[in-house]
Write an enzyme that holds these catalytic residues in place. Structure first.
Site, PDB file in Angstrom:
ATOM      1  N   GLU A 108       0.813  -1.210   0.000  1.00 45.42           N
ATOM      2  CA  GLU A 108       0.000   0.000   0.000  1.00 45.42           C
ATOM      3  C   GLU A 108       0.846   1.260   0.000  1.00 45.42           C
ATOM      4  OE1 GLU A 108      -3.185  -0.218   3.165  1.00 45.42           O
ATOM      5  OE2 GLU A 108      -2.554  -2.298   2.965  1.00 45.42           O
ATOM      6  N   CYS A 129       3.039   8.341   1.674  1.00 45.76           N
ATOM      7  CA  CYS A 129       3.465   7.370   2.667  1.00 45.76           C
ATOM      8  C   CYS A 129       3.770   6.064   1.927  1.00 45.76           C
ATOM      9  CB  CYS A 129       2.305   7.211   3.651  1.00 45.76           C
ATOM     10  SG  CYS A 129       2.560   6.024   4.939  1.00 45.76           S
ATOM     11  N   CYS A 136       5.949  -7.540   7.537  1.00 47.17           N
ATOM     12  CA  CYS A 136       6.942  -6.980   8.449  1.00 47.17           C
ATOM     13  C   CYS A 136       7.286  -8.043   9.478  1.00 47.17           C
ATOM     14  CB  CYS A 136       6.378  -5.742   9.139  1.00 47.17           C
ATOM     15  SG  CYS A 136       7.573  -4.907  10.204  1.00 47.17           S
ATOM     16  N   CYS A 140       4.914  -5.798  15.899  1.00 41.81           N
ATOM     17  CA  CYS A 140       4.318  -4.869  16.860  1.00 41.81           C
ATOM     18  C   CYS A 140       2.865  -5.318  17.062  1.00 41.81           C
ATOM     19  CB  CYS A 140       4.364  -3.435  16.326  1.00 41.81           C
ATOM     20  SG  CYS A 140       6.036  -2.806  16.142  1.00 41.81           S
ATOM     21  N   CYS A 143      -0.256  -3.601  15.183  1.00 39.74           N
ATOM     22  CA  CYS A 143      -0.113  -3.182  13.788  1.00 39.74           C
ATOM     23  C   CYS A 143      -0.601  -4.243  12.799  1.00 39.74           C
ATOM     24  CB  CYS A 143       1.356  -2.860  13.516  1.00 39.74           C
ATOM     25  SG  CYS A 143       1.689  -2.326  11.828  1.00 39.74           S
ATOM     26  N   GLY A 183       6.076  -2.258   6.512  1.00 36.19           N
ATOM     27  CA  GLY A 183       7.469  -2.687   6.611  1.00 36.19           C
ATOM     28  C   GLY A 183       8.326  -1.841   7.529  1.00 36.19           C
ATOM     29  N   GLU A 184       9.507  -2.378   7.819  1.00 38.29           N
ATOM     30  CA  GLU A 184      10.477  -1.675   8.666  1.00 38.29           C
ATOM     31  C   GLU A 184      11.619  -1.209   7.743  1.00 38.29           C
ATOM     32  OE1 GLU A 184      11.036  -0.443  11.825  1.00 38.29           O
ATOM     33  OE2 GLU A 184      12.874   0.108  10.804  1.00 38.29           O
ATOM     34  N   SER A 215      10.850   6.255   9.171  1.00 42.93           N
ATOM     35  CA  SER A 215      10.225   5.936  10.454  1.00 42.93           C
ATOM     36  C   SER A 215      10.649   4.532  10.867  1.00 42.93           C
ATOM     37  CB  SER A 215       8.703   6.001  10.282  1.00 42.93           C
ATOM     38  OG  SER A 215       8.052   5.678  11.485  1.00 42.93           O
ATOM     39  N   SER A 238       9.134   5.317  16.262  1.00 44.45           N
ATOM     40  CA  SER A 238       7.864   4.816  16.794  1.00 44.45           C
ATOM     41  C   SER A 238       8.110   4.357  18.223  1.00 44.45           C
ATOM     42  CB  SER A 238       7.361   3.662  15.926  1.00 44.45           C
ATOM     43  OG  SER A 238       7.080   4.142  14.641  1.00 44.45           O
ATOM     44  N   LEU A 239       7.831   5.232  19.163  1.00 49.10           N
ATOM     45  CA  LEU A 239       8.184   4.930  20.557  1.00 49.10           C
ATOM     46  C   LEU A 239       7.081   4.110  21.235  1.00 49.10           C
ATOM     47  CD1 LEU A 239      10.482   5.377  22.575  1.00 49.10           C
ATOM     48  CD2 LEU A 239       9.350   7.471  23.319  1.00 49.10           C
ATOM     49  N   HIS A 240       5.908   4.680  21.347  1.00 46.38           N
ATOM     50  CA  HIS A 240       4.705   3.977  21.840  1.00 46.38           C
ATOM     51  C   HIS A 240       4.782   3.443  23.265  1.00 46.38           C
ATOM     52  CE1 HIS A 240       3.919   4.468  17.675  1.00 46.38           C
ATOM     53  NE2 HIS A 240       4.288   3.283  17.257  1.00 46.38           N
ATOM     54  N   ASN A 314      -5.712   3.626  15.849  1.00 41.92           N
ATOM     55  CA  ASN A 314      -6.745   3.257  14.871  1.00 41.92           C
ATOM     56  C   ASN A 314      -6.995   1.764  14.973  1.00 41.92           C
ATOM     57  OD1 ASN A 314      -7.248   5.720  13.255  1.00 41.92           O
ATOM     58  ND2 ASN A 314      -5.034   5.574  13.015  1.00 41.92           N
ATOM     59  N   CYS A 357      -2.389   1.694   7.397  1.00 43.66           N
ATOM     60  CA  CYS A 357      -1.675   1.087   6.283  1.00 43.66           C
ATOM     61  C   CYS A 357      -1.368  -0.372   6.590  1.00 43.66           C
ATOM     62  CB  CYS A 357      -0.372   1.843   6.060  1.00 43.66           C
ATOM     63  SG  CYS A 357       0.089   1.922   4.352  1.00 43.66           S
TER      64      CYS A 357
END
Ligand code: SAH
Length: 388
Positions: A108, A129, A136, A140, A143, A183-184, A215, A238-240, A314, A357
């Site tokens: 995507e 984006c 991935c 996570c 995700c 993806g990473e 990112s 991406s801390l979270h 989301n 995404c």
């Protein structure tokens, strides 16, 4: 043949693709290509212009090249490999593109128009984006992209082509790029940096390095490596979770590179790059939205003079996570701000679509039977771990 094997390096050829993709080749490589078939170096310059400036989609169009060169290219090289599988959204809103790759997999790409704010900023830029991998490996827990695991890296050409195809489809230039799709990106370091080189180059797609953001979920060694990459790209982390216990719960990568190691690499980054780092922080109800996390987050951000983007989670089909209510979101933002940090809380639709995404591709590949419908099982295992 020698010329062909020389140019068929892994860097430009994706699995099962017999022709070499031109869309990520550099001027030096094109000079080499021309030399292999006894063409003069100026042919490389012409070819470069056909590829990146005129965006030729066939070799027939390349009328300034010799017929022999056209035939040679036709036989051994390719100009496009992505096809549009689906486009969602309209001109004035966020548009989501589902691309089919040459091997039948999907990725995507999301176009966010200038009127919609993204990453905490409302600008006059059109943001794209992009995806860097199919699936991935980082798993996570919140995700959609990693739900079906990792399939493969995208090639640099497949990354560059996302921009080229979207620009053609929309009739608009992209002037801001974020590696926040599937993806990473730092796990596909070589292809991503090759793509960035082409996307940034004046002979290539010509997007300013300061308008390219990578990112990452926190691959500390690769953050250091990218810090030494010569272009002034931006970094979003991406801390979270602001402590190891919270981060370990939702991001397995944290067990490999815990916060101390991660922050060492971020300090290294700030010593090498001029732009401030951005922390992305998804707010997930009951998981990372406490006052204590907000205070810790502020402390960590202040230490690096990083900006913070808060993103209400989301929901992902099949996953149990939810976003906190609005008063909780506001309180979290205010606590971070009172710690002396620049913080934004974005609830805009544009970002909703972008952050989700991975879901469109997941649905497409599940419907087609490419990946098993395993989400209910995954949901059960996550719910069980939450109740432990
Ligand atoms: N692997 C990279 C880039 C891809 S994810 C990274 O982790 O940064 C891009 C961003 O979207 C990340 O900050 C990611 O954590 C976030 N994201 C993923 N799923 C989301 C969801 N359901 N809601 C909100 N943000 C999400």
């Amino acid at each position: 043949m020698l010329w062909h094997s020389l140019l068929m390096s892994d860097s430009v050829t994706s699995p099962a693709q017999t022709k070499t993709a031109l869309l990520s080749m550099t001027p030096e490589e094109l000079v080499e290509l021309a030399a292999q078939i006894n063409e003069k170096p100026y042919r490389a310059k012409q070819l470069l212009e056909w590829i990146y400036k005129k965006r030729a989609e066939s070799f027939e169009e390349m009328t300034s090249l010799s017929k022999t060169m056209q035939a040679f290219l036709e036989q051994n090289y390719s100009l496009r490999s992505l096809t549009f599988a689906r486009v969602e959204g309209s001109k004035d809103t966020t548009r989501k593109y589902l691309f089919k790759l040459h091997d039948g997999r999907f990725v995507e790409t999301v176009l966010i128009p200038a009127s919609v704010s993204f990453a905490g900023e409302r600008s006059n830029r059109r943001t794209l984006c992009v995806s860097s991998q199919v699936g991935c490996a980082y798993d996570c827990k919140f995700c959609a992209s990693g739900l079906a695991g990792f399939t493969r890296n995208l090639t640099a050409a497949e990354i560059v082509e996302q921009i080229v195809q979207v620009e053609k489809h929309s009739g608009e230039r992209v002037d801001n790029l974020v590696f926040m799709g599937m993806g990473e990106p730092l796990a596909n370091y070589n292809q991503v940096t090759r793509a960035i080189t082409v996307l940034n180059a004046h002979w290539g797609v010509n997007i300013g390095a300061r308008h390219i953001t990578v990112s990452t979920s926190g691959l500390a060694p690769q953050i250091k490596k990218l810090a030494e990459f010569p272009l002034q790209v931006r970094l979003a982390l991406s801390l979270h979770g602001a402590s190891d216990d919270v981060r370990n719960q939702i991001m397995p990568v944290n067990r490999k590179h815990p916060l101390d190691e991660l922050f060492d690499s971020l300090t290294f980054w700030t010593q090498h790059k001029k732009q401030k780092i951005t922390f992305e922080y998804i707010l997930i109800k009951g998981v990372n939205d406490s006052d204590e996390q907000a205070r810790l987050l502020a402390k960590r951000a202040r230490g690096l003079e990083a900006k913070v983007n808060l993103i209400p989670y989301n929901t992902v089909d099949g996953l149990p996570w939810e976003r906190p209510d609005i008063p909780t979101q506001d309180r979290f933002r205010d606590t971070v701000a009172s710690g002396g940090v620049v913080v934004t809380l974005r609830r805009e639709k544009g970002h909703d679509i972008a952050a989700a995404c991975g879901q469109l591709r997941l649905k497409e590949e599940t419907d087609l039977g490419i990946i098993p419908a395993m989400i209910p099982e995954k949901r059960r295992s996550i719910s069980a771990s939450l109740n432990d």
